[in-house]
Motif scaffolding. Sequence first.
Motif, PDB file in Angstrom:
ATOM      1  N   ALA A  29     -59.653 -26.493 -52.133  1.00 26.63           N
ATOM      2  CA  ALA A  29     -58.409 -26.018 -51.519  1.00 26.63           C
ATOM      3  C   ALA A  29     -57.268 -26.020 -52.532  1.00 26.63           C
ATOM      4  CB  ALA A  29     -58.062 -26.881 -50.307  1.00 26.63           C
ATOM      5  N   VAL A  30     -57.160 -27.088 -53.315  1.00 27.61           N
ATOM      6  CA  VAL A  30     -56.123 -27.163 -54.356  1.00 27.61           C
ATOM      7  C   VAL A  30     -56.330 -26.035 -55.364  1.00 27.61           C
ATOM      8  CG1 VAL A  30     -55.274 -28.551 -56.300  1.00 27.61           C
ATOM      9  CG2 VAL A  30     -55.703 -29.629 -54.071  1.00 27.61           C
ATOM     10  N   TYR A  31     -57.576 -25.831 -55.764  1.00 23.51           N
ATOM     11  CA  TYR A  31     -57.897 -24.741 -56.694  1.00 23.51           C
ATOM     12  C   TYR A  31     -57.469 -23.398 -56.102  1.00 23.51           C
ATOM     13  CZ  TYR A  31     -60.650 -21.238 -59.143  1.00 23.51           C
ATOM     14  OH  TYR A  31     -61.038 -20.129 -59.830  1.00 23.51           O
ATOM     15  N   GLY A  32     -57.803 -23.168 -54.845  1.00 29.96           N
ATOM     16  CA  GLY A  32     -57.466 -21.904 -54.202  1.00 29.96           C
ATOM     17  C   GLY A  32     -55.969 -21.650 -54.182  1.00 29.96           C
ATOM     18  N   ILE A  33     -55.201 -22.668 -53.864  1.00 30.66           N
ATOM     19  CA  ILE A  33     -53.740 -22.524 -53.823  1.00 30.66           C
ATOM     20  C   ILE A  33     -53.189 -22.244 -55.220  1.00 30.66           C
ATOM     21  CG2 ILE A  33     -51.581 -23.774 -53.432  1.00 30.66           C
ATOM     22  CD1 ILE A  33     -53.131 -25.225 -51.104  1.00 30.66           C
ATOM     23  N   LEU A  34     -53.620 -23.035 -56.201  1.00 35.53           N
ATOM     24  CA  LEU A  34     -53.115 -22.855 -57.572  1.00 35.53           C
ATOM     25  C   LEU A  34     -53.562 -21.520 -58.154  1.00 35.53           C
ATOM     26  CD1 LEU A  34     -53.615 -26.478 -58.925  1.00 35.53           C
ATOM     27  CD2 LEU A  34     -51.450 -25.365 -58.286  1.00 35.53           C
ATOM     28  N   PHE A  35     -54.803 -21.130 -57.870  1.00 34.50           N
ATOM     29  CA  PHE A  35     -55.316 -19.858 -58.369  1.00 34.50           C
ATOM     30  C   PHE A  35     -54.532 -18.696 -57.774  1.00 34.50           C
ATOM     31  CE2 PHE A  35     -58.347 -16.285 -58.309  1.00 34.50           C
ATOM     32  CZ  PHE A  35     -58.637 -16.221 -59.664  1.00 34.50           C
ATOM     33  N   SER A  36     -54.258 -18.759 -56.477  1.00 33.10           N
ATOM     34  CA  SER A  36     -53.509 -17.667 -55.845  1.00 33.10           C
ATOM     35  C   SER A  36     -52.089 -17.584 -56.400  1.00 33.10           C
ATOM     36  CB  SER A  36     -53.488 -17.836 -54.323  1.00 33.10           C
ATOM     37  OG  SER A  36     -52.742 -18.972 -53.951  1.00 33.10           O
ATOM     38  N   LEU A  37     -51.493 -18.721 -56.698  1.00 36.69           N
ATOM     39  CA  LEU A  37     -50.146 -18.703 -57.276  1.00 36.69           C
ATOM     40  C   LEU A  37     -50.136 -18.126 -58.688  1.00 36.69           C
ATOM     41  CD1 LEU A  37     -48.738 -22.116 -55.997  1.00 36.69           C
ATOM     42  CD2 LEU A  37     -48.167 -19.810 -55.187  1.00 36.69           C
ATOM     43  N   THR A  85     -68.454 -36.797 -50.418  1.00 36.07           N
ATOM     44  CA  THR A  85     -68.626 -35.781 -51.457  1.00 36.07           C
ATOM     45  C   THR A  85     -68.198 -34.416 -50.933  1.00 36.07           C
ATOM     46  OG1 THR A  85     -70.451 -37.062 -52.381  1.00 36.07           O
ATOM     47  CG2 THR A  85     -70.247 -34.791 -53.125  1.00 36.07           C
ATOM     48  N   PHE A  86     -68.563 -34.090 -49.683  1.00 33.84           N
ATOM     49  CA  PHE A  86     -68.121 -32.828 -49.075  1.00 33.84           C
ATOM     50  C   PHE A  86     -66.600 -32.763 -49.037  1.00 33.84           C
ATOM     51  CE2 PHE A  86     -72.313 -32.186 -46.942  1.00 33.84           C
ATOM     52  CZ  PHE A  86     -72.476 -30.848 -47.239  1.00 33.84           C
ATOM     53  N   VAL A  87     -65.960 -33.798 -48.523  1.00 30.61           N
ATOM     54  CA  VAL A  87     -64.498 -33.814 -48.387  1.00 30.61           C
ATOM     55  C   VAL A  87     -63.852 -33.718 -49.769  1.00 30.61           C
ATOM     56  CG1 VAL A  87     -62.514 -35.235 -47.712  1.00 30.61           C
ATOM     57  CG2 VAL A  87     -64.490 -35.028 -46.185  1.00 30.61           C
ATOM     58  N   TYR A  88     -64.369 -34.466 -50.727  1.00 25.89           N
ATOM     59  CA  TYR A  88     -63.843 -34.445 -52.089  1.00 25.89           C
ATOM     60  C   TYR A  88     -63.894 -33.028 -52.653  1.00 25.89           C
ATOM     61  CZ  TYR A  88     -63.477 -35.557 -57.085  1.00 25.89           C
ATOM     62  OH  TYR A  88     -63.099 -35.608 -58.406  1.00 25.89           O
ATOM     63  N   PHE A  89     -65.050 -32.387 -52.538  1.00 18.95           N
ATOM     64  CA  PHE A  89     -65.215 -31.030 -53.051  1.00 18.95           C
ATOM     65  C   PHE A  89     -64.279 -30.062 -52.337  1.00 18.95           C
ATOM     66  CE2 PHE A  89     -67.245 -26.846 -52.674  1.00 18.95           C
ATOM     67  CZ  PHE A  89     -67.279 -26.481 -54.011  1.00 18.95           C
ATOM     68  N   PHE A  90     -64.199 -30.139 -51.010  1.00 17.33           N
ATOM     69  CA  PHE A  90     -63.379 -29.206 -50.249  1.00 17.33           C
ATOM     70  C   PHE A  90     -61.886 -29.386 -50.532  1.00 17.33           C
ATOM     71  CE2 PHE A  90     -67.131 -28.975 -47.243  1.00 17.33           C
ATOM     72  CZ  PHE A  90     -67.552 -27.742 -47.735  1.00 17.33           C
ATOM     73  N   THR A 120     -65.112 -31.419 -60.692  1.00 23.38           N
ATOM     74  CA  THR A 120     -63.712 -31.847 -60.816  1.00 23.38           C
ATOM     75  C   THR A 120     -62.945 -31.057 -61.879  1.00 23.38           C
ATOM     76  OG1 THR A 120     -64.289 -34.051 -60.031  1.00 23.38           O
ATOM     77  CG2 THR A 120     -62.197 -33.841 -61.194  1.00 23.38           C
ATOM     78  N   PRO A 121     -63.394 -30.992 -63.139  1.00 24.24           N
ATOM     79  CA  PRO A 121     -62.584 -30.278 -64.131  1.00 24.24           C
ATOM     80  C   PRO A 121     -62.509 -28.773 -63.877  1.00 24.24           C
ATOM     81  CG  PRO A 121     -64.618 -31.068 -65.124  1.00 24.24           C
ATOM     82  CD  PRO A 121     -64.555 -31.647 -63.750  1.00 24.24           C
ATOM     83  N   VAL A 122     -63.567 -28.190 -63.342  1.00 29.09           N
ATOM     84  CA  VAL A 122     -63.556 -26.753 -63.054  1.00 29.09           C
ATOM     85  C   VAL A 122     -62.491 -26.451 -61.999  1.00 29.09           C
ATOM     86  CG1 VAL A 122     -64.915 -24.817 -62.154  1.00 29.09           C
ATOM     87  CG2 VAL A 122     -65.998 -26.526 -63.624  1.00 29.09           C
ATOM     88  N   LEU A 123     -62.451 -27.258 -60.953  1.00 26.54           N
ATOM     89  CA  LEU A 123     -61.511 -27.007 -59.867  1.00 26.54           C
ATOM     90  C   LEU A 123     -60.086 -27.438 -60.199  1.00 26.54           C
ATOM     91  CD1 LEU A 123     -63.827 -27.937 -56.880  1.00 26.54           C
ATOM     92  CD2 LEU A 123     -63.197 -25.657 -57.696  1.00 26.54           C
ATOM     93  N   LEU A 124     -59.921 -28.382 -61.112  1.00 23.21           N
ATOM     94  CA  LEU A 124     -58.573 -28.790 -61.504  1.00 23.21           C
ATOM     95  C   LEU A 124     -57.987 -27.897 -62.596  1.00 23.21           C
ATOM     96  CD1 LEU A 124     -58.767 -32.693 -61.562  1.00 23.21           C
ATOM     97  CD2 LEU A 124     -57.738 -31.224 -59.816  1.00 23.21           C
ATOM     98  N   LEU A 125     -58.838 -27.336 -63.448  1.00 19.24           N
ATOM     99  CA  LEU A 125     -58.341 -26.550 -64.582  1.00 19.24           C
ATOM    100  C   LEU A 125     -58.654 -25.061 -64.493  1.00 19.24           C
ATOM    101  CD1 LEU A 125     -59.441 -28.944 -67.486  1.00 19.24           C
ATOM    102  CD2 LEU A 125     -57.177 -28.760 -66.427  1.00 19.24           C
ATOM    103  N   GLY A 126     -59.597 -24.677 -63.648  1.00 16.27           N
ATOM    104  CA  GLY A 126     -60.089 -23.302 -63.618  1.00 16.27           C
ATOM    105  C   GLY A 126     -59.055 -22.250 -63.297  1.00 16.27           C
ATOM    106  N   TRP A 127     -57.963 -22.608 -62.674  1.00 11.83           N
ATOM    107  CA  TRP A 127     -56.922 -21.649 -62.322  1.00 11.83           C
ATOM    108  C   TRP A 127     -56.027 -21.306 -63.513  1.00 11.83           C
ATOM    109  CZ3 TRP A 127     -51.878 -23.344 -62.805  1.00 11.83           C
ATOM    110  CH2 TRP A 127     -51.719 -24.723 -62.966  1.00 11.83           C
ATOM    111  N   ILE A 128     -56.129 -22.072 -64.608  1.00  9.85           N
ATOM    112  CA  ILE A 128     -55.316 -21.812 -65.799  1.00  9.85           C
ATOM    113  C   ILE A 128     -56.081 -20.816 -66.665  1.00  9.85           C
ATOM    114  CG2 ILE A 128     -54.188 -22.829 -67.819  1.00  9.85           C
ATOM    115  CD1 ILE A 128     -54.332 -25.551 -66.300  1.00  9.85           C
ATOM    116  N   MET A 129     -55.603 -19.593 -66.707  1.00  8.00           N
ATOM    117  CA  MET A 129     -56.318 -18.529 -67.409  1.00  8.00           C
ATOM    118  C   MET A 129     -55.971 -18.507 -68.881  1.00  8.00           C
ATOM    119  SD  MET A 129     -57.991 -17.094 -65.054  1.00  8.00           S
ATOM    120  CE  MET A 129     -57.995 -17.068 -63.277  1.00  8.00           C
ATOM    121  N   PRO A 130     -56.864 -18.223 -69.796  1.00 10.61           N
ATOM    122  CA  PRO A 130     -58.318 -18.289 -69.687  1.00 10.61           C
ATOM    123  C   PRO A 130     -58.868 -19.648 -70.101  1.00 10.61           C
ATOM    124  CG  PRO A 130     -57.778 -17.255 -71.771  1.00 10.61           C
ATOM    125  CD  PRO A 130     -56.472 -17.601 -71.084  1.00 10.61           C
ATOM    126  N   MET A 131     -58.031 -20.453 -70.765  1.00 10.78           N
ATOM    127  CA  MET A 131     -58.527 -21.710 -71.347  1.00 10.78           C
ATOM    128  C   MET A 131     -59.004 -22.709 -70.291  1.00 10.78           C
ATOM    129  SD  MET A 131     -58.720 -21.260 -74.472  1.00 10.78           S
ATOM    130  CE  MET A 131     -59.262 -22.897 -74.896  1.00 10.78           C
TER     131      MET A 131
END
Length: 186
Positions: A40-48, A31-36, A110-121
């Motif tokens: 990390a994917v969220y962080g990269i996509l959000f920064s882009l 669960t830790f590895v999955y979340f991290f 999962t959905p927050v970290l996969l979709l959260g970088w797409i503003m605002p929806m």
Amino acid sequence: MLEEIFERIKGMILKPVETLRTAANDEISFTFVYFFILLAVYGILFSLTLSQFGMFLMMNNQIVVVLLTMLGQMIISFLAGTAWLHLWVYLLGGRQGLKNTFRAVGNSMTPVLLLGWIMPMGIIVGTIWGLVLEILGIRELQKFTTTRAILAVAIPMIIGIITLIVYLALTDPRFLASLTGIFQGH
């Protein structure tokens, strides 16, 4: 391990209840590895998405520090939020352990970290979907009824929102003035 991560993502999207039931057997380290990894994917996509120049953002030291700080805050919020939620799970009769609450929250992100970088929806859809998954996760992993799971998730959120409003009203006069305008119809 990477294949298991992709299978978990797919399961949380296509068959969330079944996937959450199998999460009860996960090692906590998974669960830790999955979340991290998702973080990390969220962080990269959000920064882009913050940069019109794509990789320019990754070379700017100041932005990297801001991004790392944000990710650190998300980790702390994840751990503290899980503990706060588990207090209410326990008070409402959940006796399946903190690890199962952790599994429920980690997978429901999962959905927050996969979709959260797409503003605002992405933030809106990801957050709502994540809350639904959190309720389902608590229901499945803590052996709750749906009503009890909703209460376990809603009560700490409501208390947190009320606490934030009171704090802002007491410490920021502009916030209180904006609330006054809302209630007066301005």
